[in-house]
Design an enzyme around this catalytic site. Sequence first.
Site, PDB file in Angstrom:
ATOM      1  N   TYR A 207     -38.424  -2.968 -21.534  1.00  0.00           N
ATOM      2  CA  TYR A 207     -39.856  -2.669 -21.449  1.00  0.00           C
ATOM      3  C   TYR A 207     -40.290  -1.653 -22.508  1.00  0.00           C
ATOM      4  O   TYR A 207     -41.481  -1.553 -22.822  1.00  0.00           O
ATOM      5  CB  TYR A 207     -40.229  -2.110 -20.066  1.00  0.00           C
ATOM      6  CG  TYR A 207     -40.028  -3.042 -18.900  1.00  0.00           C
ATOM      7  CD1 TYR A 207     -39.661  -4.377 -19.065  1.00  0.00           C
ATOM      8  CD2 TYR A 207     -40.218  -2.580 -17.600  1.00  0.00           C
ATOM      9  CE1 TYR A 207     -39.468  -5.214 -17.974  1.00  0.00           C
ATOM     10  CE2 TYR A 207     -40.034  -3.414 -16.493  1.00  0.00           C
ATOM     11  CZ  TYR A 207     -39.646  -4.726 -16.693  1.00  0.00           C
ATOM     12  OH  TYR A 207     -39.456  -5.544 -15.608  1.00  0.00           O
TER      13      TYR A 207
ATOM     14  N   HIS B 130     -30.439  -7.156 -15.956  1.00  0.00           N
ATOM     15  CA  HIS B 130     -31.789  -7.719 -16.033  1.00  0.00           C
ATOM     16  C   HIS B 130     -31.784  -9.253 -16.007  1.00  0.00           C
ATOM     17  O   HIS B 130     -32.603  -9.885 -15.331  1.00  0.00           O
ATOM     18  CB  HIS B 130     -32.484  -7.220 -17.299  1.00  0.00           C
ATOM     19  CG  HIS B 130     -33.959  -7.263 -17.225  1.00  0.00           C
ATOM     20  ND1 HIS B 130     -34.768  -6.437 -17.958  1.00  0.00           N
ATOM     21  CD2 HIS B 130     -34.811  -8.041 -16.498  1.00  0.00           C
ATOM     22  CE1 HIS B 130     -36.044  -6.704 -17.687  1.00  0.00           C
ATOM     23  NE2 HIS B 130     -36.085  -7.678 -16.805  1.00  0.00           N
TER      24      HIS B 130
END
Length: 269
Positions: free
Chosen positions: A41, A99
């Site tokens: 991110y 992730h």
Amino acid sequence: MQDKIPAIGLGTFRLQGQVVIDSVRAGLELGYRHIDTAQIYGNEADVGTAIAQSGVPRTELFVTTKVWTSNLEAGKLIPSLEASLDKLRLERVDLALVHWPSPQDAVPVAEYMQALLEAKRAGLARMIGISNFTIRHMRQAIDAVGAAEIATNQVEIHPFLQNRAVVAFAREHGIHLTAYMPLAYGKVMTDPVIAGIAERHGANPAQIALAWSLQQGYAVIPSSTKRANLGSNLGAARITLSDEDMAAIATLEANDRIANPEGIAPEWD
């Protein structure tokens, strides 16, 4: 210290700079205590700034980050997590997730799950888990570290993608689920079935979609840059949907997947 994953968290995907700082600070002021971020991110440092500025005691917070695919090799995972902790200004996170499974399974599941467990034992994370794992990948993760070590599988779940096969397998093995994109990027706001249920409950469609997930035992991590929406989303915890409501939302399943990045996403169940 939170002993389990808080049911409602604050997602930070696609939020950058002052926008994410303001969102996290507002969320913490409103009562959120679970903050979800990730290496990819690019906002861990900003999330860390917001947490530091909030004045909320660390013992009240539950912070999740996720290890990106380029850091899954055994020699890279722990250093990458240490870098995340530096950015977050934390000694450890409450939850560290893989992730995505390694694209094309270039790195074996056992290699990075064992490295993640090593990170936990070294005190870098209080819990560990997985994200975007298919049934096949969950099986391999269970074989590598045991189901009891997998605190959650964070997957896309909303009324239009109910991920029933993955949910059933996770439940069979006692693995908790966290629903990301629980509002389907706003699509729930315009669905007539959800709107009708919302009207009956004196609620808004976002609250109904979140209540649907919460009532199934999932944690949810919606995001918003608007303080009013952040506050409203918390209200989902006070809504109890009827069996008829749940059945009506069940009919909305359409395999409508939003997160499906080319070259990264596995072959879905």
